[in-house]
Design a protein around this motif. Structure first.
Motif, PDB file in Angstrom:
ATOM      1  N   ASP A 105       0.832  -1.215   0.000  1.00  0.00           N
ATOM      2  CA  ASP A 105       0.000   0.000   0.000  1.00  0.00           C
ATOM      3  C   ASP A 105       0.862   1.259   0.000  1.00  0.00           C
ATOM      4  O   ASP A 105       0.515   2.267  -0.643  1.00  0.00           O
ATOM      5  CB  ASP A 105      -0.914   0.019   1.234  1.00  0.00           C
ATOM      6  CG  ASP A 105      -2.047  -0.993   1.149  1.00  0.00           C
ATOM      7  OD1 ASP A 105      -2.172  -1.687   0.121  1.00  0.00           O
ATOM      8  OD2 ASP A 105      -2.801  -1.096   2.131  1.00  0.00           O
ATOM      9  N   ASN A 111      -4.823   1.480  -1.522  1.00  0.00           N
ATOM     10  CA  ASN A 111      -5.230   0.197  -0.960  1.00  0.00           C
ATOM     11  C   ASN A 111      -5.125  -0.863  -2.054  1.00  0.00           C
ATOM     12  O   ASN A 111      -5.942  -0.899  -2.976  1.00  0.00           O
ATOM     13  CB  ASN A 111      -6.661   0.284  -0.431  1.00  0.00           C
ATOM     14  CG  ASN A 111      -7.182  -1.061   0.053  1.00  0.00           C
ATOM     15  OD1 ASN A 111      -6.424  -1.988   0.315  1.00  0.00           O
ATOM     16  ND2 ASN A 111      -8.497  -1.168   0.173  1.00  0.00           N
ATOM     17  N   ALA A 113      -5.105  -4.220  -1.536  1.00  0.00           N
ATOM     18  CA  ALA A 113      -5.657  -5.520  -1.131  1.00  0.00           C
ATOM     19  C   ALA A 113      -6.666  -6.109  -2.118  1.00  0.00           C
ATOM     20  O   ALA A 113      -6.585  -7.303  -2.441  1.00  0.00           O
ATOM     21  CB  ALA A 113      -6.264  -5.423   0.271  1.00  0.00           C
ATOM     22  N   TYR A 116      -5.523  -8.456  -5.136  1.00  0.00           N
ATOM     23  CA  TYR A 116      -5.037  -9.825  -4.929  1.00  0.00           C
ATOM     24  C   TYR A 116      -6.129 -10.865  -5.169  1.00  0.00           C
ATOM     25  O   TYR A 116      -5.839 -12.039  -5.352  1.00  0.00           O
ATOM     26  CB  TYR A 116      -4.513  -9.985  -3.503  1.00  0.00           C
ATOM     27  CG  TYR A 116      -3.234  -9.231  -3.201  1.00  0.00           C
ATOM     28  CD1 TYR A 116      -2.036  -9.913  -3.002  1.00  0.00           C
ATOM     29  CD2 TYR A 116      -3.216  -7.848  -3.091  1.00  0.00           C
ATOM     30  CE1 TYR A 116      -0.859  -9.229  -2.709  1.00  0.00           C
ATOM     31  CE2 TYR A 116      -2.052  -7.151  -2.810  1.00  0.00           C
ATOM     32  CZ  TYR A 116      -0.876  -7.846  -2.621  1.00  0.00           C
ATOM     33  OH  TYR A 116       0.277  -7.163  -2.339  1.00  0.00           O
ATOM     34  N   SER A 117      -7.360 -10.432  -5.168  1.00  0.00           N
ATOM     35  CA  SER A 117      -8.505 -11.330  -5.231  1.00  0.00           C
ATOM     36  C   SER A 117      -8.483 -12.207  -6.490  1.00  0.00           C
ATOM     37  O   SER A 117      -8.333 -11.708  -7.610  1.00  0.00           O
ATOM     38  CB  SER A 117      -9.802 -10.529  -5.202  1.00  0.00           C
ATOM     39  OG  SER A 117     -10.917 -11.375  -5.245  1.00  0.00           O
ATOM     40  N   PHE A 154      -2.702  -3.442   6.006  1.00  0.00           N
ATOM     41  CA  PHE A 154      -2.710  -4.243   4.777  1.00  0.00           C
ATOM     42  C   PHE A 154      -3.085  -5.689   5.089  1.00  0.00           C
ATOM     43  O   PHE A 154      -3.889  -6.297   4.382  1.00  0.00           O
ATOM     44  CB  PHE A 154      -1.347  -4.188   4.091  1.00  0.00           C
ATOM     45  CG  PHE A 154      -1.188  -5.207   3.004  1.00  0.00           C
ATOM     46  CD1 PHE A 154      -1.807  -5.035   1.776  1.00  0.00           C
ATOM     47  CD2 PHE A 154      -0.437  -6.355   3.201  1.00  0.00           C
ATOM     48  CE1 PHE A 154      -1.691  -5.993   0.773  1.00  0.00           C
ATOM     49  CE2 PHE A 154      -0.308  -7.316   2.213  1.00  0.00           C
ATOM     50  CZ  PHE A 154      -0.935  -7.132   0.996  1.00  0.00           C
ATOM     51  N   ASN A 157      -6.752  -5.937   5.690  1.00  0.00           N
ATOM     52  CA  ASN A 157      -7.514  -5.730   4.451  1.00  0.00           C
ATOM     53  C   ASN A 157      -7.405  -6.910   3.497  1.00  0.00           C
ATOM     54  O   ASN A 157      -8.398  -7.380   2.949  1.00  0.00           O
ATOM     55  CB  ASN A 157      -7.038  -4.457   3.742  1.00  0.00           C
ATOM     56  CG  ASN A 157      -7.489  -3.192   4.443  1.00  0.00           C
ATOM     57  OD1 ASN A 157      -8.423  -3.219   5.243  1.00  0.00           O
ATOM     58  ND2 ASN A 157      -6.837  -2.082   4.151  1.00  0.00           N
ATOM     59  N   VAL A 158      -6.169  -7.383   3.286  1.00  0.00           N
ATOM     60  CA  VAL A 158      -5.975  -8.427   2.271  1.00  0.00           C
ATOM     61  C   VAL A 158      -6.606  -9.749   2.702  1.00  0.00           C
ATOM     62  O   VAL A 158      -6.980 -10.565   1.853  1.00  0.00           O
ATOM     63  CB  VAL A 158      -4.468  -8.585   1.936  1.00  0.00           C
ATOM     64  CG1 VAL A 158      -3.731  -9.486   2.937  1.00  0.00           C
ATOM     65  CG2 VAL A 158      -4.287  -9.118   0.513  1.00  0.00           C
ATOM     66  N   SER A 159      -6.777  -9.941   4.011  1.00  0.00           N
ATOM     67  CA  SER A 159      -7.391 -11.190   4.499  1.00  0.00           C
ATOM     68  C   SER A 159      -8.838 -11.335   4.013  1.00  0.00           C
ATOM     69  O   SER A 159      -9.388 -12.439   4.023  1.00  0.00           O
ATOM     70  CB  SER A 159      -7.340 -11.252   6.027  1.00  0.00           C
ATOM     71  OG  SER A 159      -8.184 -10.275   6.607  1.00  0.00           O
ATOM     72  N   TYR A 161      -9.672 -10.809   0.949  1.00  0.00           N
ATOM     73  CA  TYR A 161      -9.634 -11.090  -0.490  1.00  0.00           C
ATOM     74  C   TYR A 161      -8.865 -12.358  -0.864  1.00  0.00           C
ATOM     75  O   TYR A 161      -8.905 -12.778  -2.012  1.00  0.00           O
ATOM     76  CB  TYR A 161      -9.020  -9.897  -1.232  1.00  0.00           C
ATOM     77  CG  TYR A 161      -9.822  -8.640  -1.087  1.00  0.00           C
ATOM     78  CD1 TYR A 161     -10.937  -8.413  -1.886  1.00  0.00           C
ATOM     79  CD2 TYR A 161      -9.486  -7.679  -0.132  1.00  0.00           C
ATOM     80  CE1 TYR A 161     -11.694  -7.259  -1.756  1.00  0.00           C
ATOM     81  CE2 TYR A 161     -10.231  -6.518   0.009  1.00  0.00           C
ATOM     82  CZ  TYR A 161     -11.331  -6.314  -0.798  1.00  0.00           C
ATOM     83  OH  TYR A 161     -12.079  -5.172  -0.667  1.00  0.00           O
ATOM     84  N   THR A 165      -4.142 -15.464   5.161  1.00  0.00           N
ATOM     85  CA  THR A 165      -3.137 -14.437   5.429  1.00  0.00           C
ATOM     86  C   THR A 165      -2.364 -14.852   6.673  1.00  0.00           C
ATOM     87  O   THR A 165      -2.959 -15.187   7.695  1.00  0.00           O
ATOM     88  CB  THR A 165      -3.793 -13.055   5.657  1.00  0.00           C
ATOM     89  OG1 THR A 165      -4.546 -12.708   4.485  1.00  0.00           O
ATOM     90  CG2 THR A 165      -2.749 -11.989   5.910  1.00  0.00           C
TER      91      THR A 165
END
Length: 199
Positions: A105, A111, A113, A116-117, A154, A157-159, A161, A165
């Motif tokens: 980020d 952002n 995150a 990555y989805s 981060f 947030n990324v968890s 998508y 994590t």
């Protein structure tokens, strides 16, 4: 020039030597290869096409996952990494993981995150320590002491998508009390805590 190399049951992708950190414990301060890979110092950053072509040299049925890691921070080339990850998933149906310092980020000033989805299954982030000031001392990152909070944000947030994590620390580097504090951080964020062995 080594772009792909084997570690255990994974095929690792080395796409950049750039990094916003100068970690005191970084393996590349002590060696130039991993597991007999040959030098991971790149002559140039490979294009996405160069990386994709490299997979043809490997028997992909041997591997359990493809991991974006190497002698640099993979999110320095996040969108190229995601293109390669998409190719891997579509072509070989293998899980993908990215080993990162969690500062994408700050690198991209947004952002990241959601991007990555569908492309990355596991994000593994180097937590290193539960202490903000100590984190800066250890990583010597170019963003300053506030990088610690950005890394945790981060991770949270990324968890949302990716499938998993993980925040990691290295065994014997921090105290048992610090490990408990790290575990508490991970519980609060809703992510997995892993203590990995010293390389």
């Amino acid at each position: 020039m080594v772009i792909l190399y084997e570690v255990h049951n994974g095929l690792y992708v080395n796409m950049t030597n750039k990094c916003p950190c100068r970690c005191t414990f970084c393996l590349r301060n002590k060696k130039n290869e991993m597991n007999g890979s040959g030098s991971l110092w790149l002559e140039h950053e490979p294009t996405v096409d160069e990386v994709v072509k490299e997979f043809e040299k490997f028997d992909m049925s041997k591997y359990q996952e493809v991991v974006f890691c190497g002698f640099g921070e993979p999110t320095e080339r996040l969108y190229d990494v995601l293109d390669v990850a998409e190719f891997v998933k579509n072509t070989y149906s293998l899980p993908t993981r990215i080993n990162t310092n969690g500062l994408s980020d700050l690198i991209w000033n947004k952002n990241t995150a959601p991007d990555y989805s569908g492309k990355i299954d596991v994000v593994s982030i180097s937590l290193n320590t539960p202490n903000k000031a100590r984190y800066y001392e250890l990583t010597r990152n170019k963003f300053g002491v506030e990088a610690f909070d950005a890394m945790l944000k981060f991770a949270e947030n990324v968890s949302k998508y990716v499938k998993k994590t993980v925040l990691t620390t290295v065994s014997t580097i921090i105290t048992t009390e610090e490990e408990k504090a790290c575990a508490a951080i991970c519980k609060r964020l809703g992510v997995t805590y892993r203590i990995r062995p010293l390389e």
